[in-house]
Motif scaffolding. Structure first.
Motif, mmCIF file in Angstrom:
data_model
loop_
_atom_site.group_PDB
_atom_site.id
_atom_site.type_symbol
_atom_site.label_atom_id
_atom_site.label_comp_id
_atom_site.label_asym_id
_atom_site.label_seq_id
_atom_site.Cartn_x
_atom_site.Cartn_y
_atom_site.Cartn_z
ATOM 1 N N TYR A 1 39.484 39.908 50.322
ATOM 2 C CA TYR A 1 38.717 41.116 50.641
ATOM 3 C C TYR A 1 37.442 41.209 49.806
ATOM 4 O O TYR A 1 36.684 42.161 49.936
ATOM 5 N N CYS A 2 37.213 40.250 48.904
ATOM 6 C CA CYS A 2 36.083 40.367 47.985
ATOM 7 C C CYS A 2 35.193 39.132 48.016
ATOM 8 O O CYS A 2 33.996 39.229 48.251
ATOM 9 N N THR B 1 32.003 43.366 33.720
ATOM 10 C CA THR B 1 32.701 43.001 34.941
ATOM 11 C C THR B 1 32.002 41.812 35.577
ATOM 12 O O THR B 1 31.260 41.088 34.912
ATOM 13 N N GLU C 1 34.165 37.177 37.619
ATOM 14 C CA GLU C 1 35.236 37.301 36.627
ATOM 15 C C GLU C 1 34.617 37.153 35.237
ATOM 16 O O GLU C 1 34.198 36.057 34.852
ATOM 17 N N PRO C 2 34.558 38.256 34.468
ATOM 18 C CA PRO C 2 33.833 38.199 33.198
ATOM 19 C C PRO C 2 34.371 37.144 32.230
ATOM 20 O O PRO C 2 33.594 36.552 31.474
ATOM 21 N N THR D 1 36.776 44.695 32.866
ATOM 22 C CA THR D 1 37.682 44.551 34.010
ATOM 23 C C THR D 1 37.854 43.070 34.316
ATOM 24 O O THR D 1 36.868 42.349 34.438
ATOM 25 N N ASN E 1 40.520 39.783 36.188
ATOM 26 C CA ASN E 1 41.660 39.454 37.050
ATOM 27 C C ASN E 1 42.850 38.987 36.211
ATOM 28 O O ASN E 1 43.912 38.686 36.758
ATOM 29 N N SER F 1 43.143 43.663 37.111
ATOM 30 C CA SER F 1 43.392 43.818 38.545
ATOM 31 C C SER F 1 44.638 43.030 38.917
ATOM 32 O O SER F 1 44.782 41.874 38.526
ATOM 33 N N ASN G 1 44.729 47.778 37.993
ATOM 34 C CA ASN G 1 44.144 48.229 39.258
ATOM 35 C C ASN G 1 44.727 47.461 40.428
ATOM 36 O O ASN G 1 44.682 46.235 40.450
ATOM 37 N N ILE H 1 43.716 51.709 44.291
ATOM 38 C CA ILE H 1 42.340 51.886 44.768
ATOM 39 C C ILE H 1 42.295 51.760 46.282
ATOM 40 O O ILE H 1 42.825 50.791 46.848
ATOM 41 N N GLU H 2 41.684 52.734 46.923
ATOM 42 C CA GLU H 2 41.489 52.617 48.366
ATOM 43 C C GLU H 2 40.540 51.459 48.654
ATOM 44 O O GLU H 2 39.524 51.295 47.975
ATOM 45 N N TYR H 3 40.898 50.702 49.641
ATOM 46 C CA TYR H 3 40.094 49.550 50.046
ATOM 47 C C TYR H 3 38.731 50.032 50.556
ATOM 48 O O TYR H 3 38.658 50.898 51.420
ATOM 49 N N MET H 4 37.656 49.467 49.997
ATOM 50 C CA MET H 4 36.317 49.982 50.308
ATOM 51 C C MET H 4 35.473 48.989 51.107
ATOM 52 O O MET H 4 35.726 47.789 51.090
ATOM 53 N N ASN I 1 33.373 41.509 54.033
ATOM 54 C CA ASN I 1 34.820 41.684 54.120
ATOM 55 C C ASN I 1 35.315 42.325 55.419
ATOM 56 O O ASN I 1 36.513 42.506 55.599
ATOM 57 N N MET J 1 30.049 42.993 45.990
ATOM 58 C CA MET J 1 30.648 43.516 44.765
ATOM 59 C C MET J 1 30.738 42.437 43.685
ATOM 60 O O MET J 1 30.607 42.709 42.500
HETATM 61 N N1 SAM Z 1 37.094 39.779 38.497
HETATM 62 C C1 SAM Z 1 37.339 41.048 37.909
HETATM 63 C C2 SAM Z 1 38.597 41.660 38.483
HETATM 64 O O1 SAM Z 1 39.264 41.007 39.268
HETATM 65 O O2 SAM Z 1 38.910 42.781 38.117
HETATM 66 C C3 SAM Z 1 36.181 42.030 37.969
HETATM 67 C C4 SAM Z 1 35.399 42.129 39.237
HETATM 68 S S1 SAM Z 1 36.283 42.720 40.637
HETATM 69 C C5 SAM Z 1 34.983 42.776 41.847
HETATM 70 C C6 SAM Z 1 36.583 44.402 40.212
HETATM 71 C C7 SAM Z 1 37.579 45.150 41.042
HETATM 72 O O3 SAM Z 1 37.046 45.400 42.319
HETATM 73 C C8 SAM Z 1 38.910 44.460 41.280
HETATM 74 O O4 SAM Z 1 39.953 45.331 40.902
HETATM 75 C C9 SAM Z 1 38.912 44.234 42.759
HETATM 76 O O5 SAM Z 1 40.203 44.258 43.283
HETATM 77 C C10 SAM Z 1 38.093 45.396 43.230
HETATM 78 N N2 SAM Z 1 37.580 45.232 44.587
HETATM 79 C C11 SAM Z 1 36.926 44.174 45.121
HETATM 80 N N3 SAM Z 1 36.629 44.389 46.413
HETATM 81 C C12 SAM Z 1 37.103 45.633 46.718
HETATM 82 C C13 SAM Z 1 37.115 46.431 47.890
HETATM 83 N N4 SAM Z 1 36.594 45.995 49.032
HETATM 84 N N5 SAM Z 1 37.668 47.652 47.829
HETATM 85 C C14 SAM Z 1 38.208 48.111 46.673
HETATM 86 N N6 SAM Z 1 38.223 47.413 45.532
HETATM 87 C C15 SAM Z 1 37.692 46.186 45.551
#
Ligand code: SAM
Length: 335
Positions: free
Chosen positions: A29-30, A72, A75-76, A100, A102, A124, A164, A193-196, A202, A330
């Motif tokens: 989704y990302c 963030t 992946e930081p 933040t 993974n 996450s 998360n 977290i609601e899927y955005m 995505n 994102m």
């Molecule tokens: N790589 C790190 C991580 O996994 O946390 C930091 C970056 S990641 C983009 C940050 C957060 O955004 C993660 O928790 C990820 O699940 C969430 N995320 C990514 N795409 C998303 C979406 N479409 N809707 C909601 N959350 C999303």
């Protein structure tokens, strides 16, 4: 420099810094593999902000009122020697410094991050079930290693650890209850977290969103919940605590209950562009100023001017059509 407010009188409080556009996961989704495949052009080294540049910008933001910095990406923890950046940021007095991740590299790095001055961490994790998690991260990464990272973070004192979970219908909503059961009584704070509709790769649809209300109801039926007061104005997660005192969860209802009116966040991309909204379509280039020999006061004025013009409230005006706009990804802007 003063503390600027935007068009809706919102102050600038939180800075999110994307330290890399790369990630070792390919969450469907990302950063789906079809888009972020082997031939995807990530940013070149020379184009990304150095640690010195990032620390300088963070200091300027602090002068404008930013109290919190979240690192963030991408992946930081895949950015080499990230501890060195954290050391520099930790020197800014009173700054709440968090990250933040993974969690894939956390078991190895938690202690060093803490020593460098990191205060807290958010990990996450979208499922406890290996098959579901591997399907979502799409790189065959096992749950056990993320759990080990979470424990290492807690042991290092990066607490409370927040977890998360993005919930996408048809992918992982079966995992909501197992996750709640697992993290209750651990002291870690699980947030759903609601899927955005971030970015435009995505293929988001409203039907994919499992709402915060549904999530709370589902958990509360088995483990009764009651609402808890926010910790501060503008907190993105709504807090709920278990009635039996065994902990709390959060829900981030960014789609169904937008919280734009309290949004005090600004984002700095890996290459130094400023974005005043997660759903922005364009950014403001700071790198040119940083590398063009401008002084802190001048850069601060430029940032303040961007903030004063800010009138974003995307989540309050989202429609099926805006969801298709060419917004930045994102993984680039930082989650
Ligand atoms: N790589 C790190 C991580 O996994 O946390 C930091 C970056 S990641 C983009 C940050 C957060 O955004 C993660 O928790 C990820 O699940 C969430 N995320 C990514 N795409 C998303 C979406 N479409 N809707 C909601 N959350 C999303």
């Amino acid at each position: 420099m003063g503390h600027p407010t935007d068009q809706f009188n919102r102050p600038l409080r939180d800075l999110r810094i994307s330290v890399t556009d790369r990630c070792n996961f390919r969450c469907v989704y990302c950063m789906p593999k079809e888009v972020f495949g082997n031939d995807y052009q990530f940013l070149e080294r020379k184009d990304i902000l150095t640690f010195e540049e990032i620390a300088r910008v963070a200091g300027i933001f602090h002068g404008l009122g930013a109290e919190k910095v979240r690192l963030t990406g991408g992946e930081p923890l895949v950015r080499r020697n990230l501890e060195q950046l954290i050391e520099q940021l930790a020197k800014i007095p009173g700054l709440d410094l968090t990250l933040t991740t993974n969690g894939s590299l956390l078991e190895r790095k938690a202690e060093a991050l803490r020593k460098a001055g990191l205060k807290r961490i958010t990990v996450s994790l979208d499922a406890l079930d290996d098959a579901t998690f591997k399907r979502m991260n799409d790189v065959d990464f096992p749950v056990s290693k993320v759990l080990a990272g979470i424990e290492a973070a807690a042991a290092a004192g990066l607490t409370p650890v927040k977890i998360n979970m993005v919930v996408k219908r048809g992918e992982n909503e079966n995992g909501i209850l197992p996750m709640a059961r697992h993290f209750r009584k651990t002291g870690h704070i699980l947030r759903f977290i609601e899927y955005m509709d971030v970015g435009h790769t995505n293929g988001w649809r409203m039907d994919d969103v499992v709402t915060a209300r549904e999530i709370v109801n589902m958990i509360s039926r088995e483990m009764p919940l009651e609402p808890a007061d926010p910790n501060y104005t503008g907190e993105v997660a709504q807090r709920w605590r278990y009635k039996d005192g065994s902990g709390e969860i959060g829900v981030i209802a960014s789609v169904t209950q937008a919280f734009c009116r309290d949004c005090t966040r600004i984002r700095l991309s890996t290459e130094g562009k400023l974005y005043t909204c997660l759903f922005a379509t364009a950014g403001y280039d700071l790198r040119g100023l940083l590398r063009g020999g401008r002084g802190d006061a001048e850069i601060g004025d430029a940032i303040a001017a961007v903030w004063r013009q800010r009138a974003d409230r995307y989540s309050e005006i989202r429609t099926a059509n805006t969801a298709r706009d060419a917004k930045v990804e994102m993984s680039y802007i930082g989650g």
